[in-house]
Enzyme design. Structure first.
Site, short mmCIF file in Angstrom:
data_model
loop_
_atom_site.label_atom_id
_atom_site.label_comp_id
_atom_site.label_asym_id
_atom_site.label_seq_id
_atom_site.Cartn_x
_atom_site.Cartn_y
_atom_site.Cartn_z
N LYS A 125 52.58 -53.78 65.97
CA LYS A 125 52.05 -52.67 66.77
C LYS A 125 52.93 -51.43 66.64
O LYS A 125 52.43 -50.31 66.66
CB LYS A 125 51.88 -53.10 68.22
N LYS A 207 42.64 -60.64 60.90
CA LYS A 207 41.83 -61.40 61.86
C LYS A 207 40.86 -60.47 62.54
O LYS A 207 41.05 -59.25 62.53
CB LYS A 207 42.75 -62.04 62.90
N LYS A 210 39.78 -56.67 68.64
CA LYS A 210 38.96 -55.80 69.49
C LYS A 210 39.05 -54.35 69.08
O LYS A 210 38.08 -53.63 69.10
CB LYS A 210 39.41 -55.92 70.94
#
Ligand code: AMP
Length: 344
Positions: A125, A207, A210
């Site tokens: 991140k 993967k 969202k």
């Protein structure tokens, strides 16, 4: 530390408690379902369960709160459409449980900068958002540990991406118990019968997620045409030229998705076609798209129905917060006592 303080033993504590959370950072997708929600639905009949919408965790990467309320409601409705029952499980919103902030603070004193900086999700991140590497992002696994152990949970239904966080949670728990008394059971990632699951993206890498790579993620909010479009765009090639050859990652991903939603016969047929070198990926993707639609469409419709009753959603949140608070107050009393923070 108070030398006379009585140490509390694991064995005095309830076991088999379940806790997990999901962030309201976007629409729920197939990865959330197969990694987490499918297990919630089964576990709610077998265990004492706490499931949470992690709105505070979402602030680490999504500081704009203008759509937070509607996202929270949507994720609640999507979980319920998948079968989560707030009458069986305690289903609440993270920010409604103020005790979590207190436990998070104590745990922060037991978490070391070096280990937090090494966390894979933190590094990912930080790389994706170099302009917002905040302390909340660094201590994400600490807050997650507070959420889990607040209910003294030992089983945590999550996807494979959370494995390292659970390992860190165990480390924090061991440190706490060692220093202040055996209060918390060690939490473990949980999935029925199988290894932890990672639902791959349709682009053959990474993967489903969202908030990233939306074209390669299948959301429960996607309409039929969008599902078809996304599945048909999945990367393939000309097919194998030698019988029984290994599958490249991006092909293996399509088989993985098919295994989740298609029948055994369909899966076997395409596996045989692959092994015999006569697979037609166009047909395979068409079949996968229709099977996905069969799976997703009823959940999408149910979500819409639930979302129309705003009052009901508010009641679910209120009742969930009340039930979660009963458990949290008990834990925090124990925590303050064991830490010697019970002045009066
Ligand atoms: P998040 O969307 O990151 O809040 O994750 C909520 C839950 O879904 C966690 O238990 C994750 O491990 C799980 N999850 C998220 N993405 C995937 C994926 N692609 N495959 C399997 N599990 C996933």
């Amino acid at each position: 530390m108070d030398g006379d303080k009585q140490k509390i033993k694991h064995t005095d504590l309830p076991s088999g408690i379940v806790m997990s959370g999901i962030r309201p950072t976007g629409m729920v997708h197939l990865g959330n379902y197969f990694g987490a929600i499918r297990n919630y639905v089964r576990m709610q009949d077998e265990y004492e369960c706490y499931f949470m919408i992690a709105d505070l965790h979402s602030l680490t990467t999504h500081p704009d709160t203008s759509t937070l309320k509607s996202n929270v409601k949507r994720v609640i409705a999507e979980n319920m459409a998948c079968g989560l029952n707030p009458e069986k499980a305690t289903f609440y919103c993270q920010s409604h449980l103020y005790e979590t902030g207190e436990l998070y603070l104590y745990l922060n004193m037991l978490a070391y900068k070096g280990e937090l900086e090494k966390t894979v999700t933190f590094k990912d991140k930080a790389r994706q958002h170099p302009e917002n590497i905040n302390a909340g992002l660094l201590t994400y696994p600490v807050l997650q540990t507070a959420d889990i152990i607040m209910h003294r949970a030992s089983l945590v239904p999550v996807g494979k991406d959370q494995e390292q966080h659970l390992e860190m949670a165990r480390n924090f728990v061991v440190r706490f118990n060692h220093r202040y008394g055996e209060i918390f059971p060690e939490p473990h990632a949980f999935n029925y019968n199988e290894d932890l699951i990672k639902v791959p993206g349709l682009d053959g890498s990474g993967k489903m997620s969202k908030s990233e790579n939306s074209m390669s993620t299948l959301y429960f909010g996607d309409d039929d045409d969008t599902i078809r479009k996304k599945v048909m765009k999945a990367k393939t090639d000309a097919g194998p030229t030698e019988a029984n050859s290994p599958k490249p990652d991006y092909i293996d991903n399509i088989f993985t998705l098919m295994k989740l939603v298609s029948s055994d016969e369909v899966l076997t047929k395409y596996n045989n076609d692959y092994n015999n070198c006569n697979i037609r990926y166009g047909d395979m993707k068409k079949q996968l798209a229709e099977d996905m639609i069969q799976f997703i469409a009823p959940i999408r419709q149910k979500t819409q129905d639930i979302l129309e009753d705003n009052q009901y959603l508010i009641e679910v949140m209120e009742k969930g917060a009340q039930k979660a608070r009963i458990s949290a107050e008990k834990t925090m009393k124990l925590v303050r006592e064991s830490m010697g923070l019970n002045y009066f």
